[in-house]
Design a protein around this motif. Structure first.
Motif, PDB file in Angstrom:
ATOM      1  N   TYR A 167       0.856  -1.192   0.000  1.00 13.20           N
ATOM      2  CA  TYR A 167       0.000   0.000   0.000  1.00 13.20           C
ATOM      3  C   TYR A 167       0.891   1.241   0.000  1.00 13.20           C
ATOM      4  O   TYR A 167       1.994   1.217   0.554  1.00 13.20           O
ATOM      5  CB  TYR A 167      -0.890   0.019   1.241  1.00 13.20           C
ATOM      6  N   LYS A 170      -0.442   8.248  -1.600  1.00 11.67           N
ATOM      7  CA  LYS A 170      -0.277   9.031  -2.824  1.00 11.67           C
ATOM      8  C   LYS A 170       0.131  10.466  -2.528  1.00 11.67           C
ATOM      9  O   LYS A 170       0.947  11.061  -3.254  1.00 11.67           O
ATOM     10  CB  LYS A 170      -1.570   8.996  -3.629  1.00 11.67           C
ATOM     11  N   TRP A 298      -4.800   6.718  -0.826  1.00 16.69           N
ATOM     12  CA  TRP A 298      -4.011   5.498  -0.951  1.00 16.69           C
ATOM     13  C   TRP A 298      -4.270   4.780  -2.273  1.00 16.69           C
ATOM     14  O   TRP A 298      -5.243   5.027  -2.962  1.00 16.69           O
ATOM     15  CB  TRP A 298      -4.357   4.527   0.182  1.00 16.69           C
ATOM     16  N   ASP A 299      -3.389   3.865  -2.552  1.00 24.06           N
ATOM     17  CA  ASP A 299      -3.607   2.858  -3.582  1.00 24.06           C
ATOM     18  C   ASP A 299      -2.681   1.695  -3.246  1.00 24.06           C
ATOM     19  O   ASP A 299      -1.965   1.746  -2.225  1.00 24.06           O
ATOM     20  CB  ASP A 299      -3.347   3.401  -4.982  1.00 24.06           C
ATOM     21  N   THR A 374     -13.365   1.526  -3.003  1.00 23.97           N
ATOM     22  CA  THR A 374     -12.276   0.930  -3.784  1.00 23.97           C
ATOM     23  C   THR A 374     -12.364   1.288  -5.264  1.00 23.97           C
ATOM     24  O   THR A 374     -11.523   0.845  -6.052  1.00 23.97           O
ATOM     25  CB  THR A 374     -12.279  -0.609  -3.648  1.00 23.97           C
ATOM     26  N   LYS A 377      -9.321   1.921  -7.553  1.00 23.51           N
ATOM     27  CA  LYS A 377      -8.135   1.421  -6.860  1.00 23.51           C
ATOM     28  C   LYS A 377      -7.673   0.096  -7.478  1.00 23.51           C
ATOM     29  O   LYS A 377      -8.475  -0.676  -8.009  1.00 23.51           O
ATOM     30  CB  LYS A 377      -8.428   1.213  -5.370  1.00 23.51           C
ATOM     31  N   ASN A 378      -6.404  -0.162  -7.342  1.00 23.24           N
ATOM     32  CA  ASN A 378      -5.794  -1.347  -7.942  1.00 23.24           C
ATOM     33  C   ASN A 378      -5.940  -2.567  -7.025  1.00 23.24           C
ATOM     34  O   ASN A 378      -4.963  -3.236  -6.681  1.00 23.24           O
ATOM     35  CB  ASN A 378      -4.308  -1.046  -8.221  1.00 23.24           C
TER      36      ASN A 378
END
Length: 440
Positions: A167, A170, A298-299, A374, A377-378
């Motif tokens: 995680y 960003k 985040w991602d 999500t 998100k990846n």
């Protein structure tokens, strides 16, 4: 009213049979109505489900969504009592009180204790009699079950797959003008990012990297064992563990990423304090909404891999269900497990961020699709890496693993070099094994 319901169901089945139906849908309808009739005709049964794993990862709400409601719908004569581990409700407490649970929900780390307490049944006869198709399970999850069961036995059934990812924050990468992490990175590449992101800015210290070291030691990507069950010896002073320790200790030699006795080694520095740029850990989807409310942007990307095992992630850590040998209702308990491993229930839990243990690609592709936070998100990165092969398990793993984790903690803090730490870990591990073997 109940008699009328039964009569109506029986009439519907008879009509379908008289019509000579041949379609799959009609046949399924017949079987479903037969099942409902059989369920109605059975005596009520109450089963106890004990949550040995952390109740934070399997809450009462989870129980109701993934167990209580679907079982009540399929088998209305079966009632399940949810008992989470807690003060006064440990397994020993229940056993002493003559209330040994019928079904136990646990994690791989619980297996040693459950085996010692003789709380694991061989499920192979039930699998055969209920005609459960093991081929529906994810092959890696099934390998994990077989590796952790006695020869020819099936000691538990996997519930979900607990993946891992890297995680990242960003905002911190944007602030310091550093490119985001990418899928498929090695630990060496992440080490370089850690050097760039570890700094002091406006009087605040920012760490480039942190990890759940106990989790990654237990489920290590190199499939390294802790003890040899045949010789009853620790096997940690070996080249593989030297490589693991050497690779990971470098992160804690970087200025502004060093640790000492005052350092909080938890994901709070990433989630809450937002002072850690990257965090390597298991599934965090249950706690990310709160972190996002606190401002975390985040991602995630795939878990970095070792040069020696490119593209390989952790050993599968599959929370599981087992049945106690003393249960008087093993068939009903297995029927419950069948419901929990049905496509319908697995789809619900997968869409809510708990990855299915089935190999069904349609279900797997829906991971976290019902979690709005999500979006974009990846999240697929959590399960994109190839699972590491399960290590050879032994009864002494948990005890030796604790020693290894403690020694790595000393390496992280610079208190010991790798060679000394591993030599001491093996010596102390052998002493622990000897004590356990003597007590058997």
């Amino acid at each position: 009213m109940k008699n009328k319901t039964r009569y109506t169901a029986a009439t519907a089945v008879l009509l379908l049979l008289l019509q000579g139906c041949s379609s799959g849908k009609e046949a399924a309808a017949i079987e479903e109505q037969k099942g409902e009739q059989q369920a109605e005709s059975k005596e009520p049964v109450t089963l106890t489900l004990f949550v040995q794993a952390s109740s934070a990862n399997f809450t009462e709400k989870d129980f109701q969504t993934f167990v209580g409601d679907p079982v009540a719908k399929k088998y209305p004569h079966i009632t399940i009592t949810y008992v989470p581990k807690g003060q006064g409700s440990q397994l020993n407490d229940l056993i002493t009180a003559g209330q040994t649970p019928d079904i136990i929900y646990g994690s791989l780390g619980d297996l040693t204790g459950l085996k010692k307490m003789n709380l694991l049944s061989d499920l192979a006869p039930l699998i055969k009699s209920h005609r459960f198709d093991l081929g529906r399970l994810d092959p890696d999850a099934l390998d994990n079950v077989k590796a952790n069961s006695p020869d020819g036995q099936i000691s538990f059934m996997p519930h979900t797959i607990n993946g891992a990812a890297l995680y990242y924050n960003k905002d911190l990468f944007d602030r310091f003008g550093v490119g985001y992490p990418k899928d498929g990175m090695t630990w060496d590449e992440v080490l370089d990012l850690t050097r760039q992101m570890s700094r002091t800015d406006n009087g605040a210290q920012y760490r480039g990297f942190g990890m759940d070291q106990s989790f990654f030691i237990q489920n290590n990507q190199l499939s390294l064992p802790f003890a040899d069950p045949a010789t009853k010896k620790a096997v940690v002073n070996r080249d593989g563990w030297f490589q693991w320790f050497t690779t990971m200790k470098r992160f804690y030699e970087i200025d502004n990423n060093k640790v000492d006795d005052t350092t909080k080694l938890s994901n709070a520095a990433f989630l809450k304090d937002k002072t850690t740029a990257m965090w390597a850990g298991s599934n965090l989807l249950n706690v990310l909404p709160e972190a996002m409310a606190g401002g975390l942007q985040w991602d995630m990307v795939t878990l970095p891999s070792f040069r020696e095992a490119p593209g390989v992630g952790i050993q599968l850590n599959a929370p599981f269900y087992s049945i106690s040998p003393t249960s008087k209702h093993k068939d009903e308990a297995f029927q419950v497990i069948e419901v929990l491993l049905s496509d319908e229930v697995q789809l619900v839990q997968t869409k809510l961020g708990k990855m299915t243990t089935l190999k069904n690609q349609d279900i797997r592709s829906r991971f976290a699709s019902d979690l709005s936070f999500t979006s974009g998100k990846n999240v697929k990165a959590m399960f994109a890496a190839k699972a590491a092969k399960p290590m050879q398990p032994s009864y002494y793993d948990a005890s030796v693993r604790s020693v290894v984790s403690a020694k790595f903690g000393e390496v992280m803090k610079g208190a010991k070099d790798v060679n000394t730490a591993l030599r001491e870990a093996e010596d102390e591990g052998n002493k622990v094994i000897q004590e356990l073997a003597t007590a058997e």
